[in-house]
Write an enzyme that holds these catalytic residues in place. Structure first.
Site, PDB file in Angstrom:
ATOM      1  N   ARG A 155       0.857  -1.193   0.000  1.00  0.00           N
ATOM      2  CA  ARG A 155       0.000   0.000   0.000  1.00  0.00           C
ATOM      3  C   ARG A 155       0.890   1.238   0.000  1.00  0.00           C
ATOM      4  O   ARG A 155       1.722   1.393   0.895  1.00  0.00           O
ATOM      5  CB  ARG A 155      -0.878   0.041   1.260  1.00  0.00           C
ATOM      6  CG  ARG A 155      -1.800  -1.156   1.428  1.00  0.00           C
ATOM      7  CD  ARG A 155      -3.003  -1.060   0.499  1.00  0.00           C
ATOM      8  NE  ARG A 155      -3.712  -2.311   0.414  1.00  0.00           N
ATOM      9  CZ  ARG A 155      -4.837  -2.594   1.067  1.00  0.00           C
ATOM     10  NH1 ARG A 155      -5.377  -1.698   1.869  1.00  0.00           N
ATOM     11  NH2 ARG A 155      -5.423  -3.759   0.903  1.00  0.00           N
ATOM     12  N   ARG A 181      -1.035   1.975  12.830  1.00  0.00           N
ATOM     13  CA  ARG A 181      -1.572   0.711  12.322  1.00  0.00           C
ATOM     14  C   ARG A 181      -1.467   0.516  10.813  1.00  0.00           C
ATOM     15  O   ARG A 181      -2.050  -0.392  10.260  1.00  0.00           O
ATOM     16  CB  ARG A 181      -3.031   0.551  12.755  1.00  0.00           C
ATOM     17  CG  ARG A 181      -3.969   1.591  12.156  1.00  0.00           C
ATOM     18  CD  ARG A 181      -5.351   1.355  12.634  1.00  0.00           C
ATOM     19  NE  ARG A 181      -6.322   1.927  11.726  1.00  0.00           N
ATOM     20  CZ  ARG A 181      -7.624   1.808  11.861  1.00  0.00           C
ATOM     21  NH1 ARG A 181      -8.107   1.124  12.872  1.00  0.00           N
ATOM     22  NH2 ARG A 181      -8.442   2.342  11.009  1.00  0.00           N
ATOM     23  N   HIS A 182      -0.716   1.389  10.145  1.00  0.00           N
ATOM     24  CA  HIS A 182      -0.536   1.237   8.702  1.00  0.00           C
ATOM     25  C   HIS A 182       0.929   1.009   8.348  1.00  0.00           C
ATOM     26  O   HIS A 182       1.802   1.719   8.845  1.00  0.00           O
ATOM     27  CB  HIS A 182      -1.018   2.490   7.962  1.00  0.00           C
ATOM     28  CG  HIS A 182      -2.509   2.631   7.954  1.00  0.00           C
ATOM     29  ND1 HIS A 182      -3.180   3.386   8.874  1.00  0.00           N
ATOM     30  CD2 HIS A 182      -3.448   2.096   7.132  1.00  0.00           C
ATOM     31  CE1 HIS A 182      -4.489   3.315   8.625  1.00  0.00           C
ATOM     32  NE2 HIS A 182      -4.681   2.537   7.576  1.00  0.00           N
ATOM     33  N   GLU A 187      -0.182   4.439   0.126  1.00  0.00           N
ATOM     34  CA  GLU A 187      -0.742   5.686   0.670  1.00  0.00           C
ATOM     35  C   GLU A 187       0.101   6.205   1.835  1.00  0.00           C
ATOM     36  O   GLU A 187       0.757   5.424   2.534  1.00  0.00           O
ATOM     37  CB  GLU A 187      -2.217   5.551   1.070  1.00  0.00           C
ATOM     38  CG  GLU A 187      -2.494   4.676   2.252  1.00  0.00           C
ATOM     39  CD  GLU A 187      -3.049   3.320   1.863  1.00  0.00           C
ATOM     40  OE1 GLU A 187      -4.234   3.059   2.085  1.00  0.00           O
ATOM     41  OE2 GLU A 187      -2.275   2.525   1.329  1.00  0.00           O
ATOM     42  N   SER A 206     -11.642  -6.978   6.210  1.00  0.00           N
ATOM     43  CA  SER A 206     -12.738  -6.486   5.368  1.00  0.00           C
ATOM     44  C   SER A 206     -13.171  -7.622   4.482  1.00  0.00           C
ATOM     45  O   SER A 206     -12.307  -8.320   3.929  1.00  0.00           O
ATOM     46  CB  SER A 206     -12.223  -5.382   4.459  1.00  0.00           C
ATOM     47  OG  SER A 206     -12.665  -4.146   4.881  1.00  0.00           O
ATOM     48  N   GLU A 236     -10.230  -2.034  13.049  1.00  0.00           N
ATOM     49  CA  GLU A 236     -10.553  -2.958  11.954  1.00  0.00           C
ATOM     50  C   GLU A 236      -9.388  -3.900  11.676  1.00  0.00           C
ATOM     51  O   GLU A 236      -8.245  -3.461  11.548  1.00  0.00           O
ATOM     52  CB  GLU A 236     -10.850  -2.127  10.697  1.00  0.00           C
ATOM     53  CG  GLU A 236     -11.280  -2.964   9.529  1.00  0.00           C
ATOM     54  CD  GLU A 236     -10.949  -2.312   8.196  1.00  0.00           C
ATOM     55  OE1 GLU A 236     -11.342  -1.158   7.968  1.00  0.00           O
ATOM     56  OE2 GLU A 236     -10.291  -2.978   7.378  1.00  0.00           O
ATOM     57  N   ARG A 282      -1.466  -6.365  11.998  1.00  0.00           N
ATOM     58  CA  ARG A 282      -2.457  -5.623  12.790  1.00  0.00           C
ATOM     59  C   ARG A 282      -3.132  -6.555  13.805  1.00  0.00           C
ATOM     60  O   ARG A 282      -3.400  -6.180  14.942  1.00  0.00           O
ATOM     61  CB  ARG A 282      -3.495  -4.978  11.875  1.00  0.00           C
ATOM     62  CG  ARG A 282      -4.125  -3.782  12.552  1.00  0.00           C
ATOM     63  CD  ARG A 282      -5.153  -3.113  11.689  1.00  0.00           C
ATOM     64  NE  ARG A 282      -4.600  -2.231  10.686  1.00  0.00           N
ATOM     65  CZ  ARG A 282      -5.358  -1.503   9.876  1.00  0.00           C
ATOM     66  NH1 ARG A 282      -6.667  -1.548   9.968  1.00  0.00           N
ATOM     67  NH2 ARG A 282      -4.800  -0.713   8.971  1.00  0.00           N
TER      68      ARG A 282
HETATM   69  P1  ATP Z   1      -7.878   0.976   6.971  1.00  0.00           P
HETATM   70  O1  ATP Z   1      -9.275   1.535   6.886  1.00  0.00           O
HETATM   71  O2  ATP Z   1      -7.470   0.597   8.356  1.00  0.00           O
HETATM   72  O3  ATP Z   1      -6.862   1.795   6.243  1.00  0.00           O
HETATM   73  P2  ATP Z   1      -8.569  -0.623   4.720  1.00  0.00           P
HETATM   74  O4  ATP Z   1     -10.046  -0.446   4.766  1.00  0.00           O
HETATM   75  O5  ATP Z   1      -7.771   0.098   3.691  1.00  0.00           O
HETATM   76  O6  ATP Z   1      -7.926  -0.412   6.197  1.00  0.00           O
HETATM   77  P3  ATP Z   1      -8.567  -3.187   3.496  1.00  0.00           P
HETATM   78  O7  ATP Z   1      -8.043  -2.665   2.224  1.00  0.00           O
HETATM   79  O8  ATP Z   1      -9.975  -3.584   3.551  1.00  0.00           O
HETATM   80  O9  ATP Z   1      -8.256  -2.171   4.649  1.00  0.00           O
HETATM   81  O10 ATP Z   1      -7.603  -4.363   4.003  1.00  0.00           O
HETATM   82  C1  ATP Z   1      -8.014  -5.458   4.790  1.00  0.00           C
HETATM   83  C2  ATP Z   1      -7.174  -5.561   6.048  1.00  0.00           C
HETATM   84  O11 ATP Z   1      -5.794  -5.446   5.741  1.00  0.00           O
HETATM   85  C3  ATP Z   1      -7.416  -4.460   7.073  1.00  0.00           C
HETATM   86  O12 ATP Z   1      -8.526  -4.741   7.865  1.00  0.00           O
HETATM   87  C4  ATP Z   1      -6.132  -4.517   7.869  1.00  0.00           C
HETATM   88  O13 ATP Z   1      -6.097  -5.601   8.785  1.00  0.00           O
HETATM   89  C5  ATP Z   1      -5.114  -4.782   6.798  1.00  0.00           C
HETATM   90  N1  ATP Z   1      -4.529  -3.534   6.306  1.00  0.00           N
HETATM   91  C6  ATP Z   1      -5.032  -2.690   5.382  1.00  0.00           C
HETATM   92  N2  ATP Z   1      -4.193  -1.677   5.128  1.00  0.00           N
HETATM   93  C7  ATP Z   1      -3.107  -1.891   5.908  1.00  0.00           C
HETATM   94  C8  ATP Z   1      -1.895  -1.202   6.080  1.00  0.00           C
HETATM   95  N3  ATP Z   1      -1.601  -0.095   5.383  1.00  0.00           N
HETATM   96  N4  ATP Z   1      -1.000  -1.692   6.967  1.00  0.00           N
HETATM   97  C9  ATP Z   1      -1.262  -2.821   7.660  1.00  0.00           C
HETATM   98  N5  ATP Z   1      -2.394  -3.537   7.536  1.00  0.00           N
HETATM   99  C10 ATP Z   1      -3.318  -3.079   6.672  1.00  0.00           C
END
Ligand code: ATP
Length: 428
Positions: free
Chosen positions: A177, A185-186, A179, A330, A327, A378
């Site tokens: 990712r 937590r990211h 972003e 998803s 979270e 996470r």
């Molecule tokens: P958030 O809203 O917390 O940014 P997201 O909605 O982008 O998460 P999803 O794309 O649905 O998350 O990803 C599914 C799962 O992957 C998340 O619930 C989380 O456990 C994990 N996750 C997502 N983005 C990240 C990240 N940048 N770093 C670590 N774990 C992540």
């Protein structure tokens, strides 16, 4: 031998030959009940005398700092960046050893569970053309002259595997990712646990798997990693999670937030991190659990491949899973009808040409299916009550950290080198 032994630097690796005996009285130190009467001592690998930090200093807990402060004692603090810059040494702290053992045991239990439920483990490519889902930023790269990127999830490929005739698949692999999320937590690279499965009647079948899988993993960790969890608690005190699964709809969650905490959510909008935490607290107080699923999210805040609800297309057959109010997963039922999928992709501003092979997979007929994506770091962070996801990644990658050295002086040089290098590749 004594003078040789005292000349050895801390963290050196030694081989000792001797006799183990039980001392008359307890010895002060880590091992109190036995001692080795050393006959021979060999140094296998000598550490430098000036280590970046002492393991004891990097292992201090907040409680120890507080006690020291009260008694006027000075303890050396080792900051997170210093630890991560010297991760090869930092990983030797007892808490770190325990965290990564917990992560490994948890993943293996999950894998075992899924295999026992007839899931097939798959390995999808991480270099892809276009972006996996649209939305989140991707790491772009040049693939032999063609634009490509690192997969932000295995979503499209795992669905194509279902189109390919598999009933149930899962993958444990890296997810990228790009972003700029500077949060606790990211990460820019994390390990995803993704599953995709046939649905017989209702997308709750996917929620059932989530609950069974994670209750099994959490039980297993509590039963088999007691020592590790105690060691983690010594440095980072935490309360064990309560994980009796609970399900609520998005609307019920929003109502609880409004009525019981006075928190307003923008109509049909996403929950902010703060709202998620608040809801986690409300659910924990009311239902005595830190593990719950929120279902039936508004369609507008979910990815294009999410199946709208039959009874009301403003909502979707989707869910998020929360642990300690954050979270972790998803998931949803996916659209299997190619016309509807194309329409939704276009509505979400996705150039369908870039994912045409994915779209075409649905033209050969596909069973009803759904799945979810979870982030392992996470989950470990929240299971162990840790305050930062970087503690659960061996060599974390975030918007500011690309290697364990993270030497700010090196970065411009690296960029300079890479631009020079690519310039020469382009213009030989
Ligand atoms: P958030 O809203 O917390 O940014 P997201 O909605 O982008 O998460 P999803 O794309 O649905 O998350 O990803 C599914 C799962 O992957 C998340 O619930 C989380 O456990 C994990 N996750 C997502 N983005 C990240 C990240 N940048 N770093 C670590 N774990 C992540």
């Amino acid at each position: 031998m004594v003078s040789f032994a005292t000349s050895l630097t801390k963290e050196s690796i030694v081989d000792v030959e001797g006799v183990i005996s039980v001392p008359d009285k307890l010895i002060t130190g880590a091992t109190q009940h036995v001692e080795i009467q050393v006959r021979k001592l060999y140094c296998i690998s000598r550490a430098v005398p000036n280590l970046p930090f002492n393991i004891e200093d990097a292992s201090q807990s907040k409680t120890e700092f507080k006690k020291a402060e009260e008694s006027g004692e000075q303890l050396v603090r080792v900051g997170q960046d210093t630890k991560l810059n010297n991760r090869g040494l930092d990983l030797r702290t007892p808490a770190n050893q325990a965290i990564f053992r917990v992560k490994s045991v948890g993943v293996n239990k999950g894998r075992q569970f899924l295999l026992s439920k007839n899931f097939v483990e798959i390995f999808t490519p991480k270099v892809i053309a276009g972006s996996s889902e649209g939305g989140a930023e991707v790491f772009k790269l040049d693939y032999k002259g063609k634009p490509a990127c690192l997969a932000q999830s295995p979503q499209l490929h795992k669905q194509m595997t279902i189109c390919g005739g598999f009933d149930r698949v899962f993958e444990v692999g890296p997810v990228f990712r790009a972003e700029n999320s500077y949060t606790h937590r990211h990460l820019c690279e994390f390990v995803g646990l993704d599953i995709e499965m046939e649905i017989k009647e209702h997308y709750y079948e996917v929620c059932d798997i989530v609950e069974e899988l994670f209750v099994e993993i959490f039980n297993h960790l509590n039963d088999n990693c007691c020592k590790e969890l105690e060691v983690i608690k010594l440095q980072y005190p935490f309360q064990p999670i309560k994980y009796l699964p609970k399900r609520l709809t998005y609307d019920e969650g929003v109502r609880m937030l409004k009525q019981e905490a006075g928190v307003e959510i923008e109509p049909m909008g996403d929950l902010s991190t703060e709202a998620e935490k608040k809801l986690g607290k409300l659910v924990s107080d009311k239902y005595n659990t830190d593990f719950f699923i929120l279902t039936k999210f508004p369609l507008g805040i979910r990815p294009f491949y999410t199946m709208p609800c039959h009874d009301n297309s403003e909502y979707s057959n989707s869910f998020d899973v929360f642990l300690r109010g954050e979270e972790i997963i998803s998931g949803s039922q996916r659209i299997h009808d190619p016309e509807m999928l194309t329409k939704r992709a276009e509505q979400c501003g996705i150039d369908v040409e870039t994912i045409s092979t994915y779209m075409d997979s649905f033209r050969n007929a596909t069973r009803l299916h759904g799945g979810f994506g979870a982030g392992l770091e996470r989950i470990v962070m929240l299971f162990c009550g840790l305050n930062n996801i970087r503690k659960c990644s061996l060599f974390p990658r975030d918007p500011q950290r690309l290697n364990p050295l993270n030497d700010p002086a090196c970065l411009p040089m690296t960029i300079l080198f890479l631009s020079f290098f690519s310039f020469h590749l382009i213009k030989p």
